[in-house]
Design an enzyme around this catalytic site. Structure first.
Site, PDB file in Angstrom:
ATOM      1  CD  GLU A  97      -1.876  -2.362   1.294  1.00 49.80           C
ATOM      2  OE1 GLU A  97      -2.758  -3.194   1.020  1.00 49.80           O
ATOM      3  OE2 GLU A  97      -0.755  -2.665   1.756  1.00 49.80           O
ATOM      4  CG  HIS A 166      -9.209  -7.536   8.238  1.00 53.33           C
ATOM      5  ND1 HIS A 166      -8.443  -8.202   9.158  1.00 53.33           N
ATOM      6  CD2 HIS A 166      -8.569  -7.647   7.045  1.00 53.33           C
ATOM      7  CE1 HIS A 166      -7.379  -8.708   8.549  1.00 53.33           C
ATOM      8  NE2 HIS A 166      -7.426  -8.376   7.276  1.00 53.33           N
TER       9      HIS A 166
END
Length: 374
Positions: A97, A166
């Site tokens: 990322e 998450h």
């Protein structure tokens, strides 16, 4: 107070199962008030069509992220785009990322319009330096010489059974930062109109979707389906009008608030539901106008309570409309703990429809049924 004086007294298969349980009742669907709705569209298709149309209209727009190309997106948001636009504009990236977000920001510096997809916004923490220090601050630090037209998008907040790492909501995190715009769509109309606005915007935009909404279908009008359709950034939508209490919320919680409003209506409480749509900028005018009408406020959010969106809304009302309040502001938020993995504990950690109903009743001094006090 003033309000009291004006008022008369007494007035996948498993995922599919989860989505079906979350779907609002038919009465709530009718209460949404979409005009001239000719068909229905899922949030997934709304996002896909917005991406497609903006990429078709502007060759500087491109999409990058993990599995956005060959796999057509982890949630199939980018389905068909690789075949149509090719690997130069739909780029599969490594699992890094920080790397591909930095590339995206650099591309925006050079006049392109990147759309960076995070498989979940929890992973954006790996790239937060580029998002805040490289994207959000560059226009100010360059005295307006550097524009950064980039969109960071992906699922945000709790899904189902994916654990603490998450499941976090990042709305308050990114809304804290000057230089960013933060959008939180709920319906297909929101998703389509706000994503188009985000892609066209000259500033960096955080676009917070919700995994559990992707498969939800919503009525859409011919206007929404038009390729020129675009929603203004910074404007909330009144999803349901009411006169007794204002409920402000965003993303998945809008559906919960509408269900709560339907339940409340059967008990004689008329709730106004405001879909914020935009967290930064925040439509303070719409919020305060509603509170000045209803004289009560319930804020609903999925994220942690401390320093949250509800706290900011409460402060805005205290600053601008305090004398109109007839009851303390009620705040509904996620539990102040990391998201549990166990299903029963997970449900207790996120707001439920009943929580909103109880808060609205408290705000209306109806916590005890009226028959019990007769």
């Amino acid at each position: 107070m003033l309000g009291a004086a004006r008022r008369q007294l007494g007035s996948g298969p498993m995922l599919g199962q989860v989505l079906r349980r979350l779907r609002p009742a038919a009465a709530t669907e009718a209460a949404r008030g979409y005009s001239a709705a000719a068909k229905e569209m899922t949030v997934r298709d709304a996002l896909n069509s917005a991406l497609d149309e903006e990429m078709s209209a502007d060759p500087s727009v491109f999409l990058m992220g993990e599995e956005v190309g060959e796999y057509q997106g982890a949630y199939k948001i980018s389905k068909g785009l690789l075949d149509k636009y090719g690997p130069d504009r739909v780029l599969d990236t490594p699992i890094t990322e920080a790397g591909f977000t930095g590339i995206g920001v650099g591309a925006a510096y050079q006049g392109l319009r990147p759309i960076v997809e995070f498989m979940t916004f929890n992973f954006s923490m790996q790239a937060i330096d580029h998002i805040i220090n490289s994207a959000a601050k560059s226009n100010y630090m360059s005295a307006g010489q550097i524009s950064v037209p980039i969109v960071f998008r992906g699922p945000n907040g709790a899904a189902a059974g994916v654990g603490a790492q998450h499941s976090q909501c990042y709305a308050a995190w990114y809304a804290h930062v000057p230089g960013l715009k933060v959008l939180t769509p709920y319906s297909a109309e929101d998703a389509r109109g706000l994503l188009k606005a985000a892609i066209r915007d000259p500033d960096p935009v955080i676009f917070l979707e919700n995994e559990l909404l992707y498969g939800e279908s919503f009525p859409v009008s011919a206007e929404v389906l038009d390729s020129s359709f675009c929603l203004p950034i910074g404007k909330a939508k009144v999803e349901r009008e009411g006169k007794d209490v204002t409920i402000t919320t965003y993303s998945k919680m809008v559906g919960y608030a509408l269900q709560a409003a339907e339940i409340l209506s059967k008990e004689g409480i008329s709730a106004e539901v405001i879909n914020l749509r935009s967290i930064r900028p925040l439509d303070r005018a719409a919020i305060n106008a509603s509170v000045r009408k209803t004289n009560r406020l319930v804020t609903v959010e999925e994220g942690f309570p401390q320093h949250g969106i509800g706290a900011e809304i409460c402060m805005s009302v205290v600053e601008e409309s305090f004398e109109y309040l007839d009851a303390p502001v009620e705040r509904i938020a996620g539990a102040d703990v990391p998201m549990p993995y166990a299903a029963n504990l997970e449900r207790m950690a996120v707001p439920q429809v009943d929580d909103i109903v109880r808060a609205a009743k408290r705000a209306c001094y109806r916590a005890v049924p009226m028959a019990a006090t007769a």
